[in-house]
Design a protein around this motif. Sequence first.
Motif, PDB file in Angstrom:
ATOM      1  N   ASN A 156      -5.487   5.273  -5.576  1.00 55.44           N
ATOM      2  CA  ASN A 156      -5.665   3.979  -6.238  1.00 55.44           C
ATOM      3  C   ASN A 156      -5.279   4.043  -7.712  1.00 55.44           C
ATOM      4  O   ASN A 156      -4.727   3.089  -8.254  1.00 55.44           O
ATOM      5  N   ASP A 182       0.797  -1.229   0.000  1.00 57.44           N
ATOM      6  CA  ASP A 182       0.000   0.000   0.000  1.00 57.44           C
ATOM      7  C   ASP A 182       0.831   1.283   0.000  1.00 57.44           C
ATOM      8  O   ASP A 182       0.264   2.370   0.058  1.00 57.44           O
ATOM      9  N   ARG A 242      -8.121   3.644   1.042  1.00 56.41           N
ATOM     10  CA  ARG A 242      -9.313   2.866   0.695  1.00 56.41           C
ATOM     11  C   ARG A 242     -10.366   3.788   0.097  1.00 56.41           C
ATOM     12  O   ARG A 242     -10.781   4.759   0.712  1.00 56.41           O
ATOM     13  N   HIS A 262      -1.453   3.908  -7.735  1.00 53.69           N
ATOM     14  CA  HIS A 262      -0.952   2.581  -7.371  1.00 53.69           C
ATOM     15  C   HIS A 262      -1.240   1.547  -8.450  1.00 53.69           C
ATOM     16  O   HIS A 262      -0.617   0.466  -8.445  1.00 53.69           O
ATOM     17  N   LYS A 288       0.553   6.586   0.335  1.00 54.06           N
ATOM     18  CA  LYS A 288      -0.116   5.378   0.817  1.00 54.06           C
ATOM     19  C   LYS A 288      -1.463   5.243   0.136  1.00 54.06           C
ATOM     20  O   LYS A 288      -2.218   6.221   0.028  1.00 54.06           O
ATOM     21  N   ARG A 289      -1.759   4.051  -0.329  1.00 53.30           N
ATOM     22  CA  ARG A 289      -3.053   3.807  -0.965  1.00 53.30           C
ATOM     23  C   ARG A 289      -4.159   4.026   0.053  1.00 53.30           C
ATOM     24  O   ARG A 289      -4.098   3.520   1.187  1.00 53.30           O
TER      25      ARG A 289
END
Length: 688
Positions: A492, A396, A486, A495, A483-484
């Motif tokens: 997203n 992540d 949610r 990534h 950091k990914r």
Amino acid sequence: MSAEILDSQVALYDRWHSGERKLQDLLQVRENVQNHSSIFRPYLTTQMQDFVPSLNYFFIGTLDEQGRPWVSFLTGRKGFMNSPHIRLLEIKTRLEVGAGQERHHKAAAATAEYRSAPDPLFHNLTKGETLSSGQRKWGGVALDFANRRRNKMNGVLSSDDILKVDEATGELHLLLTVEQTIGNCPKYITIRELDASTPPSTSEPDAASTSQVLDENSWRPLFKGLTPEQTAIVDQADCLFIASRFIDETIADQTSGMDCNHRGGNPGFARVNGNQIVFPDYSGNRFFNTLGNIMNDERVGLLFVNFGAGDTLQVTGRARVLIGNDAQEAYPHAQRVVQVTIEESVLRPRSLPFRMRTKELSPYNPVTPSHQQRGIDKSAVPAEATLAEITVHTNDIRTFRFTTSKPIRYSPGQYAVLDFGKFNTLGYRHMAPDNPHSLNDDYIRTWTISSAPLGLSSSASKEVKYSSPDAWNEASEFALTIKRKRGGAISNLLHSLSLDPDHPFTVPLICTGGSFVLPDPVLSSTLVPKPSKVAMISGGIGSTPFLSMIRGARQVLTETPLDIQWILSATNVEDTLPEALQDLTAPFTEEGVASDRQHRPTVIVTLFLTGHHTPEEASAVETKVASIPGVKVQFGRVDHKKLKAVVPDLKERRLLLCGPEPFMDAVKGHLEVLRIPSQQILTEEFNF
């Protein structure tokens, strides 16, 4: 007359007034909404008639004799408001006065030297603007904070229907004729619950804190800018109530009217800027009743409430609707902004007879841009940022290195603002239970830069300045460690990327900026350099500005030794980016340093790992960390005792904090226990 009969009389035709039509045309939504004016009904539905008696409060807009709107907060026991007829709203209550205000009334009566500013409602009901028919306009919103239910309504008030208006006792008895109603969606409403505890007794309020300076010949205050107490109410508010009006002779069945409605967001979404208040207009039903009224008639009233203290702030003024670039200059990232120039204001401390606690902010609230982003110069031509390299740290967390189309300058610790707008293909949605934040997403993102420029500029002052971008060499690239998230549209997207030389990934780099930078070294006047001590405390991905700061500091020779203690809290050791820590704490190997008085920084890192670790896992982590010079590890959460043990001279250091809001709040509490002065602490807002 039954509701069924009235329903048949609501014609399906375009009856929006001129201001609403103008804004709908401007924003290209006329075709979608022109026949939706039939949603407004000329009566209270059965559900509305059942709803209003269940409330302890009602928000109502009225007009003063100059035709300017004011918003008032009516309160009473359940049943103080009811609907005896589908075209009638009855209000019968005695507005209670807060303890401090009540004593102030008594003191004023005894001395006759000061008159407390009353709620403008009493004045407006008896002396406000009157139509040729002898009626007065009103607009109201019935709202239940417990479940976010909201109904808007407006109409007229005849003099014969003012049964009781007594400012001295606070008594009201009104029969309001209803001309128009609509049920509103629950978006942007904070869930609150009544606080059963008795409001605390207070000392008599100072006259200056109650309102603006009073004109001897008028009940109204003379506006001279909001006081600090008034500004504080705006700053803490997660909602406001706005009353507006329109006049349009082309609509035969209603040539004029009022509107009173709720606007909400995260605390701080409304801002004071000199003699103006600005706030964004978030995605809604696209009817633009309030904004359309402003396009027709710029007069508005606002109400802000401190629900915890029971204070209210009422203002009246002139509003403008800002769109596009004008909106973004006034309020970063906003597509539309309401800008109100204040003419008069009334602060009424402890005027509410109850208090309310916040339970849940609306999931639809967009993130409020940080203070650091307010000064972004949007007139500058942005550079293009092209993705050149991707480094995978964990499932992540990845670092994305971008090259820039023109040189840029930034100080270690500052952020980059990028525009991913071309990837916004969602289109319009009124409600989005699966992803509420998507409705107001402009796809502009801000991340702290995790790389650092290659040393100080040759033209920089001999006195080392970490804080000024001009002191550093120009850069043609920068890196972001992300950091990914949610449900995060852009994290997203990034990534999921892989490098494709034939189709490079390029986005506009709007700017770099921010005041969260490594403090400049303390210059010593003694022969022996005094160490410049810094403590960094970060949680999770909040470590990124410190990666940049330490990387920058390691490239600079200073006469003053720089001593850095970094406390890094994360769930697992992988989340601390151990390969990056290896680079930041590695011994220096260069030779031929100019003199013994020139120093590189010393860096000691203590990891606090909060995830669950078996004894075997803890042993493996300790072995891994032992191979990184200058890095130690502890298991568990940071607290004031551990802070003191790890950094005994914490009080002698300048402190830099960065991380998620709950982590930051906890650390600030620990520092309070340790009696660290607030002026020693610099924090980064990590919620944008």
